[in-house]
Write an enzyme that holds these catalytic residues in place. Structure first.
Site, PDB file in Angstrom:
ATOM      1  N   GLU A  51     -16.767 -20.950  80.641  1.00  0.00           N
ATOM      2  CA  GLU A  51     -15.824 -21.270  81.716  1.00  0.00           C
ATOM      3  C   GLU A  51     -15.539 -22.765  81.808  1.00  0.00           C
ATOM      4  OE1 GLU A  51     -19.933 -20.736  83.648  1.00  0.00           O
ATOM      5  OE2 GLU A  51     -18.780 -19.958  81.949  1.00  0.00           O
ATOM      6  N   PHE A 106     -19.819 -23.886  75.272  1.00  0.00           N
ATOM      7  CA  PHE A 106     -18.798 -24.891  75.553  1.00  0.00           C
ATOM      8  C   PHE A 106     -18.601 -25.877  74.414  1.00  0.00           C
ATOM      9  CE2 PHE A 106     -22.635 -27.221  76.838  1.00  0.00           C
ATOM     10  CZ  PHE A 106     -22.403 -28.478  76.308  1.00  0.00           C
ATOM     11  N   SER A 142     -27.947 -21.256  74.636  1.00  0.00           N
ATOM     12  CA  SER A 142     -29.320 -21.737  74.760  1.00  0.00           C
ATOM     13  C   SER A 142     -30.311 -20.614  74.485  1.00  0.00           C
ATOM     14  CB  SER A 142     -29.558 -22.309  76.157  1.00  0.00           C
ATOM     15  OG  SER A 142     -29.546 -21.268  77.126  1.00  0.00           O
ATOM     16  N   CYS A 200     -25.510 -27.591  68.135  1.00  0.00           N
ATOM     17  CA  CYS A 200     -26.821 -27.015  67.812  1.00  0.00           C
ATOM     18  C   CYS A 200     -27.337 -27.487  66.469  1.00  0.00           C
ATOM     19  CB  CYS A 200     -26.758 -25.494  67.851  1.00  0.00           C
ATOM     20  SG  CYS A 200     -25.738 -24.763  66.559  1.00  0.00           S
ATOM     21  N   GLU A 238     -34.632 -28.974  74.042  1.00  0.00           N
ATOM     22  CA  GLU A 238     -33.340 -29.239  73.421  1.00  0.00           C
ATOM     23  C   GLU A 238     -32.526 -30.090  74.391  1.00  0.00           C
ATOM     24  OE1 GLU A 238     -29.767 -26.885  71.101  1.00  0.00           O
ATOM     25  OE2 GLU A 238     -30.645 -25.947  72.872  1.00  0.00           O
ATOM     26  N   LYS A 265     -15.718 -13.664  75.598  1.00  0.00           N
ATOM     27  CA  LYS A 265     -16.041 -14.327  76.857  1.00  0.00           C
ATOM     28  C   LYS A 265     -16.396 -15.771  76.522  1.00  0.00           C
ATOM     29  CE  LYS A 265     -18.650 -15.840  79.429  1.00  0.00           C
ATOM     30  NZ  LYS A 265     -18.679 -17.236  80.044  1.00  0.00           N
TER      31      LYS A 265
END
Length: 503
Positions: free
Chosen positions: A183, A156, A233, A288, A388, A180
């Site tokens: 969402e 995201f 992740s 990240c 994280e 993909k």
């Protein structure tokens, strides 16, 4: 999973060059993080939708593979020009669904555009080699060929940049792509699909499949998907790598991070403090490559913390469409999770120097707000250090020496990025050689490489052997073939004096 009111806009799959409702009946809400308002719903793929998406990519592959490199790169050049002209439009979409400020959204598009520009050099990057007369009248050549339909699963936090790390290179190499996206931020993917179509990309060459784990697992196990690129992740990256490789696929799975910034006693503390603030709180820490840990080497900690706090306190948190520096977090659930790490750190003995839990934002009361947060005296056993956090939380760990600082970084299970601030060239050179991280900064807080170098970490930050974009990207999306040839020596006749164009 939920069913949104029927009057909300619906984000659908993009299959065969147009929007596609699919057969799945589940939807997920699309939310504006700055208001908390549900603004739409995204359809979630079922197994049948996943099969349809891959089937479309499979049908389109032979013709796209056989299209000349010249024609493929012309489409990418056109896509690049359209993206340059219309990126403010895309930035508004990103801000509306992710929450980051418009300037940050424009910045991520520009970084993604660098990969598009790099991929336009595919004719050079896909060149093979040749050896004439390797044996008597025997020639050898190497060529690289596309894999087939490939899947790209993106997070995201960068709805445009991360997909653009992979899409242009995969397409330039002759593959068809099923994307993909998250969402949580689905609209940017469809926008990119529409722009690629406008640039001349044939139907079926690029597909967008919206969904959750059902869609992801369907792609990981589908026999016609030849490779998977993933960013997310570490636990999910580990699952993606294990599942896809078990099904015979090539995989690059980029996982999480805990990026450290070492500040040595001889560093310019003003520069270091400014860098820590920019790298720690940019995109609300939801990246990240964010610096989440400042490692202060004695005796600079007190002064450094003061300077960081002074700068961070001036950050304006609020609606990304207004004149603010930092936006909200992506969901209320994520905001609460990040705040819980601050709570845990405080209970464990860390000192909250700047507390973003009580920020007064320039935005709606329902937004998912958490202001810049600075914790001092963090120790390695605290969860705010070990995990994280993925939010605007900067932890300061104090150490006595460079060696202790290096040991701390190298003991961490993540190895995405690390940087050092120093005016000592010898210390900098030692750091770049000895630190166990895939991307290293010397007086650069966010060492994200340019598109012609590759992006990726070490240890639990990467599963698979290949990094993203750069030359490694083209290697990932192609496979090599060596041809040995021997031909009778015959003289061909005929005359053709024409100057023929390449096509």
């Amino acid at each position: 999973m939920t069913t949104a009111p029927s009057d909300l806009r619906e984000v659908r799959h993009w299959i065969d060059g147009t929007t596609h409702t699919g057969t799945g009946t589940d939807t997920a809400p699309v939310t504006n993080p700055a208001t908390g308002e549900v603004t739409g719903r995204v359809v979630l793929a079922d197994r049948a939708d996943t099969r349809a998406a891959v089937a479309s990519a499979k049908v389109a592959f032979p013709a796209w593979r056989d299209l000349s490199l010249t024609r493929r790169t012309r489409i990418l050049f056109r896509f690049r020009e359209l993206l340059e002209q219309r990126k403010p439009e895309l930035a508004e979409l990103i801000t509306a669904e992710h929450g980051k400020v418009l300037a940050d959204a424009l910045g991520e598009i520009s970084r993604g555009q660098e990969v598009v520009e790099f991929a336009c050099g595919a004719p050079h990057l896909l060149k093979g080699e040749m050896t004439e007369n390797a044996s008597t009248r025997v020639d050898l050549c190497s060529i690289r060929q596309p894999l087939g339909p490939v899947a790209i699963v993106t997070p995201f936090n960068f709805p445009a940049m991360v997909p653009l790390w992979f899409i242009p290179i995969a397409l330039a190499a002759g593959n068809t792509v099923v994307l993909k996206p998250s969402e949580k931020v689905p609209s940017a993917a469809n926008w990119l699909a529409g722009l690629l179509a406008e640039a001349g990309l044939p139907s079926g060459v690029f597909t967008v499949l919206h969904g959750d784990r059902t869609a992801v697992d369907g792609l990981l196990t589908h026999p016609d998907v030849k490779a998977v690129s993933f960013v997310g992740s570490t636990p999910v990256a580990r699952h993606v790598h294990a599942t896809a490789t078990a099904h015979g696929k090539r995989v690059q799975a980029l996982g999480g991070a805990k990026n450290h910034m070492l500040v040595l006693p001889d560093a310019d503390l003003d520069a270091a403090a400014g860098a820590a603030v920019n790298a720690g709180f940019g995109s609300a820490g939801q990246r990240c490559m964010a610096v989440s840990v400042v490692v202060a080497v004695d005796p600079v900690a007190d002064e450094l913390v003061t300077r960081i706090a002074e700068r961070a306190a001036r950050i304006k948190t609020g609606d990304g469409t207004r004149a603010n520096d930092m936006g909200p977090l992506v969901t209320g659930q994520h905001r609460d999770k990040v705040a819980a790490y601050v709570d845990a750190g405080e209970r464990a003995g860390a000192r909250v120097v700047l507390d973003g839990r009580h920020v007064r934002p320039d935005g709606a009361a329902g937004g998912f707000w958490l202001g810049p947060t600075l914790l001092d005296h963090v120790t390695p056993e605290m969860s705010v250090y070990t995990d994280e956090v993925f939010g605007p939380v900067l932890s300061v760990v104090r150490v006595r020496s460079y060696d202790e600082a290096l040991d701390l970084v190298n003991a961490n299970p993540f190895g995405n990025g690390a940087c050092v601030f120093t005016n000592d060239g010898g210390a900098a050179r030692r750091f770049q050689r000895e630190v166990e991280a895939g991307m290293v900064g010397i007086n650069v807080p966010v060492p994200v490489p340019m598109a012609y170098y590759s992006f990726g970490g070490w240890k639990d930050s990467l599963f698979g052997d290949t990094h993203a974009h750069g030359v490694e990207g083209f290697r990932f999306f192609t496979r090599g073939k060596v041809v040995t040839s021997r031909w009778p020596d015959r003289t061909e006749g005929g005359i053709d004096l024409g100057f023929r164009a390449n096509d």
